[in-house]
Design a protein around this motif. Structure first.
Motif, PDB file in Angstrom:
ATOM      1  N   SER A 156      48.460   2.958  17.810  1.00  0.00           N
ATOM      2  CA  SER A 156      48.454   4.411  17.595  1.00  0.00           C
ATOM      3  C   SER A 156      48.114   5.163  18.880  1.00  0.00           C
ATOM      4  CB  SER A 156      47.472   4.774  16.488  1.00  0.00           C
ATOM      5  OG  SER A 156      46.176   4.365  16.829  1.00  0.00           O
ATOM      6  N   LYS A 157      47.168   4.630  19.655  1.00  0.00           N
ATOM      7  CA  LYS A 157      46.776   5.285  20.905  1.00  0.00           C
ATOM      8  C   LYS A 157      47.912   5.237  21.919  1.00  0.00           C
ATOM      9  CE  LYS A 157      41.835   4.347  20.402  1.00  0.00           C
ATOM     10  NZ  LYS A 157      40.670   3.630  20.956  1.00  0.00           N
ATOM     11  N   GLN A 158      48.584   4.097  21.969  1.00  0.00           N
ATOM     12  CA  GLN A 158      49.687   3.957  22.913  1.00  0.00           C
ATOM     13  C   GLN A 158      50.821   4.931  22.588  1.00  0.00           C
ATOM     14  OE1 GLN A 158      49.281   2.287  25.815  1.00  0.00           O
ATOM     15  NE2 GLN A 158      50.340   0.368  25.426  1.00  0.00           N
ATOM     16  N   LYS A 159      51.131   5.061  21.297  1.00  0.00           N
ATOM     17  CA  LYS A 159      52.266   5.904  20.907  1.00  0.00           C
ATOM     18  C   LYS A 159      52.027   7.357  21.279  1.00  0.00           C
ATOM     19  CE  LYS A 159      55.558   6.293  17.111  1.00  0.00           C
ATOM     20  NZ  LYS A 159      55.875   5.857  15.735  1.00  0.00           N
ATOM     21  N   GLN A 160      50.784   7.796  21.207  1.00  0.00           N
ATOM     22  CA  GLN A 160      50.462   9.175  21.568  1.00  0.00           C
ATOM     23  C   GLN A 160      50.696   9.447  23.049  1.00  0.00           C
ATOM     24  OE1 GLN A 160      46.416   9.749  20.253  1.00  0.00           O
ATOM     25  NE2 GLN A 160      46.932   9.539  18.099  1.00  0.00           N
ATOM     26  N   LYS A 161      50.599   8.394  23.857  1.00  0.00           N
ATOM     27  CA  LYS A 161      50.740   8.558  25.303  1.00  0.00           C
ATOM     28  C   LYS A 161      52.184   8.411  25.782  1.00  0.00           C
ATOM     29  CE  LYS A 161      46.102   6.690  26.249  1.00  0.00           C
ATOM     30  NZ  LYS A 161      45.355   5.570  26.887  1.00  0.00           N
ATOM     31  N   LEU A 162      53.085   7.962  24.906  1.00  0.00           N
ATOM     32  CA  LEU A 162      54.466   7.692  25.310  1.00  0.00           C
ATOM     33  C   LEU A 162      55.158   8.956  25.805  1.00  0.00           C
ATOM     34  CD1 LEU A 162      56.900   5.724  25.427  1.00  0.00           C
ATOM     35  CD2 LEU A 162      57.402   6.418  23.063  1.00  0.00           C
ATOM     36  N   LYS A 163      55.772   8.862  26.987  1.00  0.00           N
ATOM     37  CA  LYS A 163      56.545   9.969  27.547  1.00  0.00           C
ATOM     38  C   LYS A 163      57.996   9.829  27.095  1.00  0.00           C
ATOM     39  CE  LYS A 163      53.679  10.119  31.745  1.00  0.00           C
ATOM     40  NZ  LYS A 163      53.674   9.903  33.221  1.00  0.00           N
ATOM     41  N   GLY A 164      58.440  10.732  26.243  1.00  0.00           N
ATOM     42  CA  GLY A 164      59.826  10.666  25.778  1.00  0.00           C
ATOM     43  C   GLY A 164      59.927   9.878  24.492  1.00  0.00           C
ATOM     44  N   GLU A 165      60.929  10.271  23.665  1.00  0.00           N
ATOM     45  CA  GLU A 165      61.082   9.636  22.355  1.00  0.00           C
ATOM     46  C   GLU A 165      62.055   8.471  22.374  1.00  0.00           C
ATOM     47  OE1 GLU A 165      62.328  12.742  19.799  1.00  0.00           O
ATOM     48  OE2 GLU A 165      60.405  13.824  19.842  1.00  0.00           O
ATOM     49  N   SER A 166      62.782   8.314  23.470  1.00  0.00           N
ATOM     50  CA  SER A 166      63.850   7.311  23.470  1.00  0.00           C
ATOM     51  C   SER A 166      63.336   5.876  23.470  1.00  0.00           C
ATOM     52  CB  SER A 166      64.759   7.525  24.677  1.00  0.00           C
ATOM     53  OG  SER A 166      64.013   7.452  25.884  1.00  0.00           O
ATOM     54  N   TYR A 167      62.031   5.691  23.688  1.00  0.00           N
ATOM     55  CA  TYR A 167      61.473   4.335  23.685  1.00  0.00           C
ATOM     56  C   TYR A 167      60.546   4.090  22.494  1.00  0.00           C
ATOM     57  CZ  TYR A 167      63.314   3.962  28.396  1.00  0.00           C
ATOM     58  OH  TYR A 167      64.150   3.914  29.486  1.00  0.00           O
ATOM     59  N   GLU A 168      60.621   4.962  21.490  1.00  0.00           N
ATOM     60  CA  GLU A 168      59.759   4.785  20.308  1.00  0.00           C
ATOM     61  C   GLU A 168      60.072   3.495  19.558  1.00  0.00           C
ATOM     62  OE1 GLU A 168      59.609   8.125  17.753  1.00  0.00           O
ATOM     63  OE2 GLU A 168      58.346   9.318  19.084  1.00  0.00           O
ATOM     64  N   TYR A 169      61.272   2.943  19.788  1.00  0.00           N
ATOM     65  CA  TYR A 169      61.635   1.695  19.103  1.00  0.00           C
ATOM     66  C   TYR A 169      60.676   0.556  19.449  1.00  0.00           C
ATOM     67  CZ  TYR A 169      63.966   0.579  23.583  1.00  0.00           C
ATOM     68  OH  TYR A 169      64.245   0.353  24.914  1.00  0.00           O
ATOM     69  N   LEU A 170      59.983   0.660  20.567  1.00  0.00           N
ATOM     70  CA  LEU A 170      59.035  -0.389  20.948  1.00  0.00           C
ATOM     71  C   LEU A 170      57.892  -0.515  19.939  1.00  0.00           C
ATOM     72  CD1 LEU A 170      58.769   0.354  24.773  1.00  0.00           C
ATOM     73  CD2 LEU A 170      59.863  -1.648  23.732  1.00  0.00           C
ATOM     74  N   PHE A 171      57.650   0.553  19.191  1.00  0.00           N
ATOM     75  CA  PHE A 171      56.531   0.560  18.250  1.00  0.00           C
ATOM     76  C   PHE A 171      56.930   0.103  16.851  1.00  0.00           C
ATOM     77  CE2 PHE A 171      55.365   3.385  21.665  1.00  0.00           C
ATOM     78  CZ  PHE A 171      54.023   3.137  21.859  1.00  0.00           C
ATOM     79  N   ASN A 172      58.210  -0.132  16.648  1.00  0.00           N
ATOM     80  CA  ASN A 172      58.689  -0.572  15.333  1.00  0.00           C
ATOM     81  C   ASN A 172      58.646  -2.098  15.278  1.00  0.00           C
ATOM     82  OD1 ASN A 172      59.211   2.145  14.701  1.00  0.00           O
ATOM     83  ND2 ASN A 172      61.259   2.013  15.603  1.00  0.00           N
ATOM     84  N   VAL A 173      57.527  -2.643  14.830  1.00  0.00           N
ATOM     85  CA  VAL A 173      57.333  -4.091  14.819  1.00  0.00           C
ATOM     86  C   VAL A 173      58.373  -4.761  13.922  1.00  0.00           C
ATOM     87  CG1 VAL A 173      55.747  -5.961  14.219  1.00  0.00           C
ATOM     88  CG2 VAL A 173      54.865  -3.866  15.273  1.00  0.00           C
TER      89      VAL A 173
END
Length: 223
Positions: A17-34
């Motif tokens: 959760s902490k990492q996702k808040q720091k992500l710059k840009g939405e195009s790499y959100e797939y990294l959080f989908n385990v």
């Protein structure tokens, strides 16, 4: 709770959760989908062991689904080097600047290569032998751009082997002196040594180690 489950729980509860808040840009959100029960074994060959200064030369990754090593779904990256690869590094992995230059396809910079690596791993669990080093090499590349380290769950095969060996001695009062060298792990698990310090070979052998230990640990250390 197994070693694998503990690793995933740790990341889910304390970092994701902490990492996702720091992500710059939405195009790499797939990294959080385990992606459950899917793994990527990977290994880097580098210009040295300094994770802050040295560069990735080659990176190989292989997918594992369940207990199956998918050699047909692998990734092999070669990255152009701006500096001469040192003799000390060449002595370990045998990769010279000439070898890099003669590769059929070369990425011109690390981030371009790592973008393809990120697309390959998606939200899969990362598996490796002394994985922290390889992950740190990737993190050095992505953090300035994405603002985060790799959020993927991780499994360390040397830790799995340690747990497997301790299970064998669990009824003994003797604390085992456990050899965690890669060659010893291969020999104990009767996995052929295809030659170390080649990113593809190391990733493939690690995949075989992972699958075998995963099965042995699940079976409760049955012979």
């Amino acid at each position: 709770m197994s070693l694998i489950e503990r690793g995933i729980t740790f990341f889910q509860k304390n970092r994701l959760s902490k990492q996702k808040q720091k992500l710059k840009g939405e195009s790499y959100e797939y990294l959080f989908n385990v992606i459950p029960d899917e793994f990527v074994c990977f290994d880097c060959e580098t210009t040295g062991l300094n994770t802050k200064k040295d560069k990735i030369i080659t990176l190989s990754a292989i997918k594992v689904v369940g207990h199956e090593v998918l050699t047909s779904q692998s990734l092999n990256l070669v990255i152009k080097q701006e500096r001469k690869i040192s003799a000390d590094s060449i002595a370990i992995h045998q990769i010279r600047n000439l070898d890099v230059a003669n590769s059929s396809f070369i990425y011109l910079d690390e981030f371009s290569a790592i973008q393809d690596f990120l697309a390959f791993i998606q939200g899969r669990t990362l598996v490796g032998y002394y994985l922290d080093f390889d992950v740190s090499m990737v993190n050095r590349v992505i953090k300035p751009v994405l603002g985060i380290d790799l959020p993927n769950p991780r499994i360390e095969t040397s830790a799995m082997f340690h747990e497997y060996t301790r299970q064998k001695y669990k009824r003994s009062c003797i604390e085992p002196n456990i050899d965690l060298s890669f060659s010893h792990i291969l020999k104990t698990l009767q996995i052929p040594n295809m030659g170390q310090h080649d990113a593809y070979n190391d990733a493939l052998m690690t995949a075989f180690i992972f699958v075998k230990l995963k099965r042995l640990l699940a079976e409760g250390n049955k012979p």
